[in-house]
Design a protein around this motif. Structure first.
Motif, PDB file in Angstrom:
ATOM      1  N   UNK A 112      52.840  33.561  41.263  1.00  0.00           N
ATOM      2  CA  UNK A 112      52.726  32.505  42.274  1.00  0.00           C
ATOM      3  C   UNK A 112      52.395  33.092  43.642  1.00  0.00           C
ATOM      4  N   UNK A 113      53.084  34.163  44.015  1.00  0.00           N
ATOM      5  CA  UNK A 113      52.841  34.766  45.327  1.00  0.00           C
ATOM      6  C   UNK A 113      51.446  35.378  45.409  1.00  0.00           C
ATOM      7  N   UNK A 114      51.006  35.992  44.323  1.00  0.00           N
ATOM      8  CA  UNK A 114      49.681  36.607  44.294  1.00  0.00           C
ATOM      9  C   UNK A 114      48.599  35.529  44.431  1.00  0.00           C
ATOM     10  N   UNK A 115      48.763  34.449  43.684  1.00  0.00           N
ATOM     11  CA  UNK A 115      47.786  33.366  43.758  1.00  0.00           C
ATOM     12  C   UNK A 115      47.746  32.754  45.153  1.00  0.00           C
ATOM     13  N   UNK A 116      48.926  32.565  45.750  1.00  0.00           N
ATOM     14  CA  UNK A 116      48.983  31.964  47.084  1.00  0.00           C
ATOM     15  C   UNK A 116      48.320  32.857  48.123  1.00  0.00           C
ATOM     16  N   UNK A 117      48.544  34.150  48.020  1.00  0.00           N
ATOM     17  CA  UNK A 117      47.965  35.076  48.995  1.00  0.00           C
ATOM     18  C   UNK A 117      46.443  35.090  48.905  1.00  0.00           C
ATOM     19  N   UNK A 118      45.911  35.111  47.678  1.00  0.00           N
ATOM     20  CA  UNK A 118      44.455  35.124  47.507  1.00  0.00           C
ATOM     21  C   UNK A 118      43.863  33.790  47.973  1.00  0.00           C
ATOM     22  N   UNK A 119      44.533  32.686  47.677  1.00  0.00           N
ATOM     23  CA  UNK A 119      44.055  31.362  48.103  1.00  0.00           C
ATOM     24  C   UNK A 119      44.033  31.260  49.627  1.00  0.00           C
ATOM     25  N   UNK A 159      52.054  29.725  37.879  1.00  0.00           N
ATOM     26  CA  UNK A 159      50.702  29.673  37.310  1.00  0.00           C
ATOM     27  C   UNK A 159      50.553  30.649  36.152  1.00  0.00           C
ATOM     28  N   UNK A 160      49.689  30.309  35.197  1.00  0.00           N
ATOM     29  CA  UNK A 160      49.409  31.204  34.077  1.00  0.00           C
ATOM     30  C   UNK A 160      48.574  32.379  34.565  1.00  0.00           C
ATOM     31  N   UNK A 184      41.355  35.327  41.346  1.00  0.00           N
ATOM     32  CA  UNK A 184      41.030  36.591  42.021  1.00  0.00           C
ATOM     33  C   UNK A 184      39.535  36.868  41.901  1.00  0.00           C
ATOM     34  N   UNK A 185      38.998  36.706  40.700  1.00  0.00           N
ATOM     35  CA  UNK A 185      37.588  37.012  40.490  1.00  0.00           C
ATOM     36  C   UNK A 185      36.683  36.061  41.278  1.00  0.00           C
ATOM     37  N   UNK A 186      37.138  34.820  41.454  1.00  0.00           N
ATOM     38  CA  UNK A 186      36.324  33.826  42.156  1.00  0.00           C
ATOM     39  C   UNK A 186      36.382  33.965  43.678  1.00  0.00           C
ATOM     40  N   UNK A 187      37.191  34.895  44.181  1.00  0.00           N
ATOM     41  CA  UNK A 187      37.318  35.065  45.632  1.00  0.00           C
ATOM     42  C   UNK A 187      35.948  35.271  46.280  1.00  0.00           C
ATOM     43  N   UNK A 188      35.736  34.585  47.403  1.00  0.00           N
ATOM     44  CA  UNK A 188      34.488  34.749  48.139  1.00  0.00           C
ATOM     45  C   UNK A 188      34.506  36.010  48.989  1.00  0.00           C
TER      46      UNK A 188
END
Length: 707
Positions: free
Chosen positions: A37-44, A80-81, A89-93
């Motif tokens: 969750x924290x990783x996803x939030x940081x990247x978002x 999140x799964x 992460x891969x979709x990061x701009x």
């Protein structure tokens, strides 16, 4: 340097225009729900922050990310799964750099593969070992790894479960660069700034195509892997699904490949094999939890002595030398000592010849090895392992000498496979310092170590045994004192069941084939030939005066041993080994001896199906395991499972004999035993513990929870 957030499991901090996301989830940065969750939030959040131009993913402590959080195994998945996090992460701009140090394994490596760039520090270990838990990489690993390193290397990585070093990962194409710095933060920032200076943007692994450009060659590698798996996986479920997933990476668009991977992952997740492998994984971690030893402090061990330079003594010496400890070996004369020294040197010569260790490392290990022909050389040893042949008088004589020369507080260990540790300890003035350390052959390879705690063994002596096993990177299992301890006592019983089936009509080759079909690497008669029939013969002769006359005694093995047919080392046993062959051939003369013994015993032979052989073999094993547990020789059912899997070839994907018994149901096992008892009540008498559990609707796992 600007704080973006302090979110706990993964914290984000901006260094000028670079956002560093540090996974900080002790002890190994496992991918818990909070980390995800924290990783996803940081990247978002980074996507919406105009001050962030690049993202660096790093791990706190010793590791990047060591894999899934085992504390979440068996629990409902929490969002999140991981596949969604990796895709995000891969979709990061903005370019994402993963800095790999320590362990980057399983889901940890999948996170790195989803990043756009990867840099590895010295000492990093990369791997996708999900196969060892009956799974496959389920967060894009089967799709991204082949795109970076090619199908053959990716299949090898996933099917073997092995780890790659940083250098190996660079050569394979999994990482882009090796860091000169030893600090993950510094290495990540430096590499990210270099990329920004080059105006390097996101480089998505899903778009990588060069490694799979030769599609016919890639598919040929998949076909070859499928053939290997069919021949060598011994019924394992997940290896074939890994091959299917890599085939999808070659044949399908990336998103369709991810969907195929997910479907195959869920098949593995639902497999009984996955449950067995996960049970074995956790069982190994439970063995060191010993009631009564929580407060015991192990004694300091800096110097080790070994009495005996035979195959076992030399193997133990190698294990100790590998752990970085000095060894002094004592033998009865110079010739025996030289043979022991040669056995130790031969192991290192083979390792060096295969490139497993360097010449310098070989020399360093051998430099820690010394020998002597007098017991006085052991006066400074902190722990002494007796490894002479399996004879009580010989061991008593050795311990009388050790009692004379050992310094106060030295731990004295006997490497006996069957004999009474309490009687051996009684040969000393300090039985509190004595325990059993039952190594398995070859001792420098086999991971299992039975720590035999005698009736007078002091808690700190026992704790020293467990700590010593840990230093030797072995799996210690606590055993009580009885003939054969845990493993060999149970082994003797199911081998007796096999012998009775052989005399009743099944050939030794039928029995071996049935046991292999269950998942063992070899059957009991192949194993006897490998170990040497003379060892079991000596044990049978030792037990003869106390053998229960009510128990049936099959003499076929004795007839072979009387002819000097001891197995591979003599060129024939149950099998023929022409010209030193390692693979045996069925022997018509053995079948003639079996027939003669049936006639002598008045047995009319009958046919046995493969299923019947397996059911009898396993019922005998499970029943005796229940007796071992009931008597307190083993602490918990899972300990018996570890012994069977790690020391005796029980198929790991079945979890161990008592986990297997739970999976098929105790009432069925009990019904089989009662049926067999009609023909031989003395041997097949059901264990009272098994009866108690089955009648109460309980299983062996309930005793693990109570331990």
């Amino acid at each position: 340097m600007t704080d973006r957030a302090s979110t706990g499991a993964a914290r984000a901090r901006r260094y000028e225009d670079i956002l560093v996301v540090t996974i900080d989830h002790p002890p190994v940065n496992a991918l818990s729900a909070a980390v995800r969750a924290d990783l996803a939030a940081a990247v978002r959040d980074a996507q919406a922050d105009p001050q962030v131009r690049a993202i660096v993913l790093a791990g706190a402590g010793r590791n990047f990310i060591a894999g899934a959080d085992i504390r979440e195994f068996g629990k409902p998945p929490q969002p999140p799964a991981l596949p969604d996090v990796c895709n995000q992460i891969e979709a990061s701009a903005k370019p994402v750099v993963a800095v790999l140090h320590g362990a980057a394994l399983g889901g940890g490596l999948e996170v790195a593969l989803a990043a756009h760039y990867r840099i590895a520090l010295p000492g990093a270990r990369l791997g996708l070992p999900e196969v060892t838990l009956g799974l496959l990489p389920g967060a894009g690993g089967t799709q991204r790894a082949p795109r970076l390193m090619g199908a053959p290397a990716a299949l090898d990585l996933m099917l073997s479960g092995k780890h790659l070093s940083a250098d190996e990962a660079l050569k394979a194409g999994l990482v882009d660069a090796l860091a000169g710095e030893s600090d993950a933060l510094d290495a990540g920032l430096a590499y990210a700034r270099q990329l920004l200076a080059m105006r390097a943007g996101p480089r998505r692994t899903r778009d990588a195509g060069a490694a799979l450009a030769d599609r016919p060659a890639a598919l040929a590698a998949v076909d070859a892997a499928a053939d290997r798996v069919a021949k060598t996986a011994r019924g394992l479920f997940s290896p074939a699904r890994i091959v299917e997933a890599v085939r999808a990476a070659i044949e399908l668009p990336f998103d369709e490949g991810l969907r195929a991977e997910r479907a195959l992952f869920l098949q593995c997740l639902d497999s009984p094999q996955r449950a067995g492998l996960v049970h074995a994984f956790f069982a190994e971690r439970e063995t060191s939890k010993i009631p009564g030893l929580e407060q015991a402090r192990p004694r300091r061990v800096e110097r080790v002595g070994i009495v005996g330079g035979g195959t076992m003594g030399a193997g133990i010496a190698v294990s100790v030398l590998d752990a970085g400890l000095p060894v002094v070996m004592v033998e009865q004369d110079d010739a025996a000592l030289e043979r022991g020294r040669a056995r130790v040197a031969q192991v290192y010569d083979l390792l060096a010849g295969k490139g497993r260790i360097s010449a310098d490392e070989r020399a360093a290990r051998l430099a820690r090895f010394t020998g002597a022909t007098g017991y006085d050389a052991l006066a400074d040893a902190d722990l002494i392992v007796e490894a002479v042949y399996e004879d009580m008088d010989a061991k008593l004589a050795v311990f009388a000498q050790l009692d004379r020369v050992a310094k106060p507080g030295a731990v004295l260990a006997t490497n006996t496979s069957y004999l009474d540790v309490d009687r051996i300890a009684a040969a000393t003035r300090g039985p509190a310092d004595v325990l059993g350390l039952h190594f398995f052959s070859p001792a420098n390879v086999m991971k299992l170590l039975e720590v035999v705690v005698g009736s007078h063994t002091a808690p700190d002596t026992a704790a020293t045994g467990f700590e010593f096993a840990r230093r030797l990177r072995k799996i210690p299992v606590r055993a009580g004192v009885c003939d054969g301890f845990i493993g060999n006592r149970i082994l003797a019983t199911y081998r007796q069941a096999a012998d009775m089936m052989m005399e009743d009509g099944a050939s030794p080759y039928d029995i071996d084939a049935a046991v292999r079909a269950f998942g063992y690497p070899m059957g009991p008669y192949q194993m006897m030939d490998l170990a040497g029939g003379d060892i079991g013969w000596a044990t049978r002769k030792r037990r003869a005066p106390t053998r229960d006359p009510a128990l049936r005694y099959v003499q076929i093995a004795d007839r072979l041993c009387e002819r000097g047919w001891f197995g591979q080392k003599t060129g024939r046993g149950y099998y023929l080994y022409p010209d030193g062959a390692r693979q045996g051939q069925p022997d018509p003369e053995v079948l003639a001896i079996v027939d003669a013994e049936r006639a002598r015993a008045g047995v009319s032979p009958r046919a046995f199906t493969q299923e019947e052989i397996q059911r009898r073999y396993l019922a005998a094993m499970i029943n005796e395991a229940a007796n071992v547990l009931r008597e307190g020789v083993a602490l918990r059912p899972s300990d018996i499972d570890v012994v069977a899997v790690s020391g005796y070839g029980f198929p790991r994907h079945r979890g161990g004999p008592l986990h297997y018994a739970d999976s098929v149901g105790l009432p069925g096992i009990l019904a089989d035993l009662r049926e067999y008892a009609k023909e031989d009540p003395a041997f097949w008498s059901p264990s009272p513990l098994l009866v108690e559990l089955a009648d109460a609707g309980r299983d062996f796992a309930s005793l693990n929870r109570a331990a």
